[in-house]
Write an enzyme that holds these catalytic residues in place. Sequence first.
Site, mmCIF file in Angstrom:
data_model
loop_
_atom_site.group_PDB
_atom_site.id
_atom_site.type_symbol
_atom_site.label_atom_id
_atom_site.label_comp_id
_atom_site.label_asym_id
_atom_site.label_seq_id
_atom_site.Cartn_x
_atom_site.Cartn_y
_atom_site.Cartn_z
ATOM 1 N N ASP A 475 0.828 -1.198 0.000
ATOM 2 C CA ASP A 475 0.000 0.000 0.000
ATOM 3 C C ASP A 475 0.866 1.254 0.000
ATOM 4 O O ASP A 475 2.059 1.214 0.332
ATOM 5 C CB ASP A 475 -0.914 -0.011 1.226
ATOM 6 C CG ASP A 475 -2.253 0.655 0.970
ATOM 7 O OD1 ASP A 475 -2.366 1.414 -0.010
ATOM 8 O OD2 ASP A 475 -3.190 0.421 1.748
ATOM 9 N N ASP A 545 -10.858 1.836 -2.856
ATOM 10 C CA ASP A 545 -11.275 1.588 -1.479
ATOM 11 C C ASP A 545 -12.798 1.569 -1.351
ATOM 12 O O ASP A 545 -13.328 1.179 -0.311
ATOM 13 C CB ASP A 545 -10.706 2.670 -0.551
ATOM 14 C CG ASP A 545 -9.224 2.464 -0.270
ATOM 15 O OD1 ASP A 545 -8.716 1.358 -0.510
ATOM 16 O OD2 ASP A 545 -8.575 3.424 0.187
#
Length: 744
Positions: A475, A545
């Site tokens: 990430d 997301d």
Amino acid sequence: MKPILLSLALLAMTMQAGAEKVKISTPNTTMVLDINKGAEPKFLYYGASLTMGDIANLQVPNDENWSRAEIYPAYGANHTQSETCLAMRHGDGNLSTNLLVSDYNVKPLADKAPNGNHREGTLLTVTLKDPVYPTTVNLYYFAYKDVDMIESWTDITNGEKKTVTLTQCYNPLLPIRRGDVYCTHFHGSWASEAQLFEEKLQNGLFQIKDKDGLRNATANRNEVMLSLNGPARENCGEVIGAALCYSGNYRITIDTDDSDYHYYFAGINPDNSEYHLRRNETFTTPRSAYTYSVKGTNGVSQTFHSWARKYMLRHADQERMILLNSWEGVYFDINHEGMDQMMRDIKSMGGELFVMDDGWFGEKYRRLTDNAALGDWVVDRQKLPEGIERLLADARKNGVKFGIWIEPEMANTTSELYEKHPDWIIKAPQREPVMGRGGTQVVLDLSNPKVQEYVFSIVDNLLTKFPEIAYIKWDANAPVMNHGSQYLPMEDQSHLYIAYHRGLISVLEKIRAKYPDVIIQDCASGGGRANYGLLPYFDEFWVSDNTDALQRVFMQWGTSYFFPAIAMASHISAVPNHAVFRTTSLKLRCDVAMSGRLGMEIQPKNMTDEEKAFCRTVIADYKKVRPVIQFGDLYRLHSPYKGDNVASQMYVSADKKEAVFFWWKLETFKNQHFPRIKMAGLDANRMYKVHELNRIDKKPLPCEGKTYSGAFLMQTGLEMPYTHDVEHGKKNDWASRVLQLEAM
């Protein structure tokens, strides 16, 4: 003689005869340049394959129509009023550069593709020199032998005694004949990535840019489609697809002046990124990738998908595992019992991999929220007293693979790493650091070799000590918030954006050299790094997301223009959705997630037995059609952007023996009238048996178990009911269908 060898032989003959028209070809496309020693190289043609006779008759664009066709104009000597590919300040301060052909070469080339696979094709090198200054520029064009893709890039070498400064350095431009040309591009934001836009190219500058520093696909994507015959159509019409294979700040400019051409420029964003090129140093630009199709935007997409699976994506010949990620299920609430339970649950539903997300690490500073411990990649023994060893043992016990989340490019100021190495972060000289997520997040400076070694060590330590880790979620949740390097010298502060991504690629290459088999997901605040600059080192990317099924239809639709389903992580999540708080049906959530790489982002213990049973059926059905979705050809049938509240797409296997059809209703109104969706990509002469997957209705569809000709399905299509035939208490305002088609 083989066609590619014959083409090269004919080309060699024309070169010996002193001809100036040089071509490179893929299986179905041709690009032709006019290369004359002592002159600027010019563009002649890019499109469908041409014969040698056709090439001989091509003419250089007419100067009387104010058209210019130089493929690499440099600022100064001849180009001061138009956009240019190269601008530089010579060692003596001169701003003008004049680049003329000194030589060119065409040769077959076999080497390693960015993802490590073998590739073959033709490489054209055009060498340009300035007659006054010892500046050398090599233009490269690589045409693939087995896929209709051409890549281009540039080398710039400083032969001067003093340092020269590159203030702009793009790839060779692509002129596009004016007409009714439309540009399809993709804009967005966090949790709303890859929104599709289309507009007609008009006079002036059309520009797409990114200045985030790290996540260059969040707000805009560096891929475009150019429809040459009016608004884009899916399966017909001439379309050029273009992608800039770069992970950093970029700028794409389409300049439309008073000539007969639109001029497509792409490269590194020059804002605050001037580069000081030392004596005998060579600067290489990122590659641009182009394809041309007469089969509309879908034809371009299929070429990019094929190219990606073969040459730009890791392990794209291997089926992706069905996983459960812990994030939306437990967020930072990590513990052994919870992880064991989630592993057990995903296994019971047929899943194959469990991924423990954020929250597992930190010693002095614990990762209880997002404001601490980034950089300290040691297990939080209060949460996980038996460490990763216990997690791996539980994974073995439950019969699933194990994966783990890291964010190795970042730190929190509340961390032991920052206390030891405050000089490792990106920070403007003489200023306090600007911080992001949680009020403490900072970015490590990957221009620094020590930081590169540290970032590599994070992965190396995990995989050396725990080789059973099968999957890493990588990430990156912050931009470059203030420009400055504590490693680079003051005179080279403008190198930061470029040096950062060089450092990142260096780390990823080192990881892949030592750990070629581990699966790595590319995530950056969602889909912030969906680009072909980084994908060769990754297996997939997190699309967004936002896991809301309705918005995912739009985001995954836009993403599919350039990226294949096997690369698109698409998860079933809980409702109300954590990003938009919308409540959609489990059926819709499953049917949307099934159109990409299926996974789950949910807490199974909060699901009912009935919901688990349905997901068990969905996963079993997905396994039946997984090869078709992940390796098949995509056909976008009906766009959600049409505004008529229905969307549809399908995947067809290469041999056309199997297909999977998706249909989603996006909104409910009384007296709705949806179009009947015609299928595509089937064999007109074959008969296909229809079977509904993920079925919830009390009665089967009228088409269930019946056989239809491919011709009928493509010319007429099947009627889809607007609602589901379920018990009254289970009715809702969502409807979707997934059909499996098998050739008889």
